[in-house]
Scaffold this motif. Structure first.
Motif, mmCIF file in Angstrom:
data_model
loop_
_atom_site.group_PDB
_atom_site.id
_atom_site.type_symbol
_atom_site.label_atom_id
_atom_site.label_comp_id
_atom_site.label_asym_id
_atom_site.label_seq_id
_atom_site.Cartn_x
_atom_site.Cartn_y
_atom_site.Cartn_z
ATOM 1 N N CYS A 71 0.816 -1.221 0.000
ATOM 2 C CA CYS A 71 0.000 0.000 0.000
ATOM 3 C C CYS A 71 0.847 1.268 0.000
ATOM 4 O O CYS A 71 0.491 2.256 -0.648
ATOM 5 N N PHE A 81 -0.916 7.038 -5.553
ATOM 6 C CA PHE A 81 -2.097 7.223 -4.715
ATOM 7 C C PHE A 81 -1.908 8.407 -3.765
ATOM 8 O O PHE A 81 -2.875 9.085 -3.431
ATOM 9 N N TRP A 88 -5.187 8.931 1.370
ATOM 10 C CA TRP A 88 -4.348 7.737 1.364
ATOM 11 C C TRP A 88 -3.215 7.829 2.383
ATOM 12 O O TRP A 88 -2.977 6.898 3.159
#
Length: 188
Positions: A71, A81, A88
């Motif tokens: 992530c 992101f 995020w």
């Protein structure tokens, strides 16, 4: 089972990040190949756990580590992101603080003998977990600041506002896991 899982996840992530490293290096994308190279290094860290006689971490902690890497490194930095979704970064800071708190609890349970742990108050455990989680947020923000001074210039696009928001999210995640650990300790 644990040994096999660490080898599979580490190897898969090392290969994935190595492919990205080569791809972005050939493309001349300095920012992304540096992130991918860092990904190779941090995905190899769990392999050192294989050298320990008693691994202090369970399967959910190991899997969560790789989810966090995916992530933050791939989705956050390489897939941008962080730039496209303002939530995020703060979400990952919140998760990171919870994760570090859980790692702290695992180390506490593994490294402190049971007879000593029984004498530790719920308030002391609460403070330990909270301090560890908040300290991890502080270290991460220092890392971002130093990274912007030396290499990337993209880690703290929001300046002081980004830093403070990230620290608040880290404190919130730390507070949540600290309350949980203190409440569980009180029940025992």
């Amino acid at each position: 089972m644990m040994r096999k899982l660490i080898i599979i996840l580490s190897s898969a992530f090392i290969i994935f990040m190595t492919v990205l490293f080569i791809y972005y290096l050939l493309k001349g994308d300095t920012s992304r190949w540096q992130v991918a190279l860092g990904g190779v290094l941090v995905s190899a860290l769990p392999l050192f756990l294989l050298r320990l006689k008693n691994n202090p971490f369970n399967i959910p902690i190991i899997i969560s580590y790789f989810i966090f890497l995916f992530c933050s490194l791939f989705l956050g930095s390489i897939s941008s992101f962080y730039l496209h979704y303002k939530w995020w970064d703060s979400t990952l800071h919140f998760f990171k603080a919870i994760y570090i708190g859980v790692v702290g609890i695992a180390l506490y349970k593994r490294l402190i003998p049971e007879n000593v742990r029984s004498g530790v108050s719920a308030a002391m455990l609460f403070l330990f977990v909270l301090s560890l989680a908040v300290f991890s947020s502080l270290i991460w923000e220092i890392y971002e600041f130093l990274g912007d001074l030396t290499f990337t210039h993209t880690m703290q696009r929001g300046g002081n506002t980004d830093t403070m928001y990230d620290l608040l999210c880290g404190c919130a995640g730390g507070l949540l896991i600290a309350i949980y650990s203190g409440a569980r300790k009180q029940k025992v």
